[in-house]
Structures are given as C-alpha cells and as structure tokens.
Design an enzyme around this catalytic site. Sequence first.
Site, PDB file in Angstrom:
ATOM      1  CE  LYS A 180      -3.757   1.928   2.884  1.00  0.00           C
ATOM      2  NZ  LYS A 180      -4.573   1.618   4.088  1.00  0.00           N
ATOM      3  CB  SER A 231      -7.916   0.510   6.293  1.00  0.00           C
ATOM      4  OG  SER A 231      -8.619   1.702   6.516  1.00  0.00           O
ATOM      5  CB  SER A 233      -7.753   3.485   3.411  1.00  0.00           C
ATOM      6  OG  SER A 233      -6.863   2.920   4.359  1.00  0.00           O
TER       7      SER A 233
END
Length: 475
Positions: free
Chosen positions: A79, A177, A153
């Site tokens: 990420k 997330s 996210s």
Amino acid sequence: MTLDRCAGLAETAHALAVGEVSSRRLVEETLARIEATQGTLNAFRVVRAGAALAEADVADAELATGVRRPLLGVPVAVKDDMDVAGEPTAFGCGGDHPAVAEDGEAVRRLRAAGAVIVGKTNTCEFGQWPFTEGPAFGATRNPWHHGHTPGGSSGGSAAAVAAGLVPAALGSDGAGSVRIPASWTHLVGIKPQRGRISTWPLGESFQGITVNGTLARTVTDAALLLDAASGNDPRDPHRPPRIDAGAAVGRDPGRLRIALALRPPFTAVPARLHPAVRDRVVRLAERLEGLGHVVERADPPYGPIGLTFVPRATAGIAERVRDAPHPALLDRRTRDAARLGRLLGGAPLRAARRAEAVLHRRVGGFFASYDVVLAPTTAAPPPRVGALQDLGGLATDRAMIAACPYAWPWNVLGWPGVSVPAGFVGPGLPVGAQLLGPAYSEPLLIALAAQLERELRWHERWPPPHRGQEPAAVA
C-alpha cells in the site's frame, strides 16, 4: 501461471524454488496484468517496472545458486502508505512527493524474505475512508463489479489481489482498512496484533490504532505474507511475542465457544445491519456449528469505546497534515479532521490512551466465556463508486459509520482479527465476516479461518472477466 490469473503466494514460491518458472517471467506477467487493468481497475499509484525486473534477475541468480528464502522472487505489492526506497509515499494525496531514501521496516522484511515489490497500491487520502477514490489518482474499482468500490483504505491492494494481478499484498488497518476491502472483494484479510508488522519509521501510526496487515485469496497465503513481514525495528514501542502463522493454518482449532455479535458498537450515528449481509453472516455461524463449535448470540461489552477512537484518529490525521508537502491540495474533510485533531490532541488524547487499559479489562473479560467473536465485517455491501467521494465531512462520517460500524473497536484494543468471505448479495457483490480474538490470538483465528476455508472453498471463485459500471441495486 498465465497473464490473466496468477497463482497463489505459496504456490508461486514453490514453483520458483523447484525451478518451474523464473522470477523474471513472473514479474513480466505481473507487470502485463497491471498494465492491462490499470485503465479500468486503477489499483496502483506506483508501478516499479524497471526496478522490479532488475530485482527479479537478482532473485533468479540467487535461486540458481541454491539460495532459498520464503518469498524469493515472488512479486507482491504494498500500500502507498509504506516507504519503498527510491519511490514517493503519497498516501493518497495530490502533488509531487519526494522519493524516500529507505524502506520502511515492513518492506525491508519483505525484501529480506526475497519478495519483489512490483508497485505501490492506491489508497484514499491518509487512509481515512472506506473507499479508494480521490482527485490525486481517480477511483479504484472493484474487480467483482466495476461500478462499485473495493472499499478502503487498502482498496488498491485488495483490488490487485482479487483480480489476480499479484498473489498477495500488504495493506494497513486503522478502522478496518484491511478487513473492509477484504470483505468487499472476497479475500482473506488479517489485521494482526498491534506491533506484529512494524509501522516504522512511525513507531505508532495514528496514535497506535493503525497496524499493517495482509490481503490474499487464501488463509495460507495471508499467513505466509504475515510471517514474512512480521518483526520489529529496535525502536518500535510495541513488540509482541513471535508467532508462526503458517503453522497455525493446518492446526485443529478445537471445539470453540463463538459469540455471534450482530449489534454494532454504540456510535453517535445510527447503524443498521443490512438484512442480506446479516443472512450471510448467520449462515457462516451455522457452518461453524456444523463444524462442531458452539455459537451463541452475544455482544462484547464495548461501552463508550467510540469516545476513545475519535481523539486518536483525528490526532493522527493532524500529524499527517502537519507534515504534508502540499497542504493546500488536501481534501476539505481532511483539513477539518486535522483541525479537530489539534483540538483533541491534549487532555482528550491522553485520556483516550489511558482508557485502553480499562477497555482491555472490560472486553477481555468477555473472553472468559467465549474464545472468538464472529461479527459482520461491514453492515452493508460495497457502495457505488463516487457515492461518498463528494460528500461533506458530516455526511461522509454518517455514511461511513452506517456502512462500516463493526471493525474499528479492534483497532482501539490493538487485538487481531481476520475477515473471511461470507458470500455474495444482490448483483454478485461480496461481503465478509470477522473472526475477532483477544491479545496475541492470531494462531487461533488463523486456524479457525483455515478450517472454514477447507469447508467453503471460497478461493475457488474468481471475479467475472468484466462487470459494467452501471449502478446496481442490492436485494
């Protein structure tokens, strides 16, 4: 191993170790898959094509001399809130960002295990929302239905794994997330114990509520990536005792007492569990009963836990905004949250941090009666792309809490949870359920998730080749 689907993490690592395939070939195929889908799924913010191919060549040379490491030559993604040397860490924000000089600790550990980092995946601005959209990079779309979000996210990581672009990826989880996008893309998502995977160079990300976790199609692969990424920088404030996640996959979890928790923790905004999601979670509970476990309706005694979450989350946003290179480009909602975080960053934040010990005792007492909590990962299926992106701050908070009220308490507690696929609703939209445990309970949760996976075989189902972008109702 083809251009449109990739093998799992463990299978890929084995194929490399026995010489069935080269790392260069795998990375070339991975890069081709990313390029072919970037215009539709938009999973990546940074693609390290040249660097990844060079790293693959080094891995092939090591493999040829008999070197063996757990992920030697395997392409994975991380990420874009994690530092990768030579690349920017934009964390969903707009503007030009300088390249960082060093890998973050989690990335360093992946490299030590031999992994090839092919790119950095999209995330919303500072990871605040359960969708992966923004003016800096556009919208990341759900491989199961392109008209819907993969969640957030860690939505870019989830989309990349669900679509078969990479076999597994790292994400981060500050209020669900990892678990939320796992549930909305039919993946396994492990949120480990705080400190299990280092967040260094941040000793505590978002005042300790955010941890790094893993996304994969199978429990085996999620556990393998967890083992590879786990460990600490000497300066880390949280250093949990070591576990062997991979060994837990084949372990019998025993006959467990499982609490089916369907009531959301109290929040200032009402949250209602969607009937179709409730049905899928209850069916999962019934499968657990069929496996010999005792399942009872019971809800953890959360109390006013939300009062401790808000100061920590907003203070963390304030810290990020303070260090942002282009604050004028930030979303208005981000600036408002940072303003609140500065207001709450004194005595309210200190009180929130002190309350964690009280919450540990209160919720921990629940585990005298139960071994595991089974709860929905989200209250609703994945929203349509754009449904939350243009809302104001209060409207965003209301929509976010309504859709995702179940995950964040475990971030306050710092304890582990595993989201597993629970099925599909409406027009083929995935939903998930969480297995939640007390401190250091990853081995038990992983063993139980693996037992469910052997029964349900969710990893055998792939997204369709394409779903249109039209809005879809949910039955």
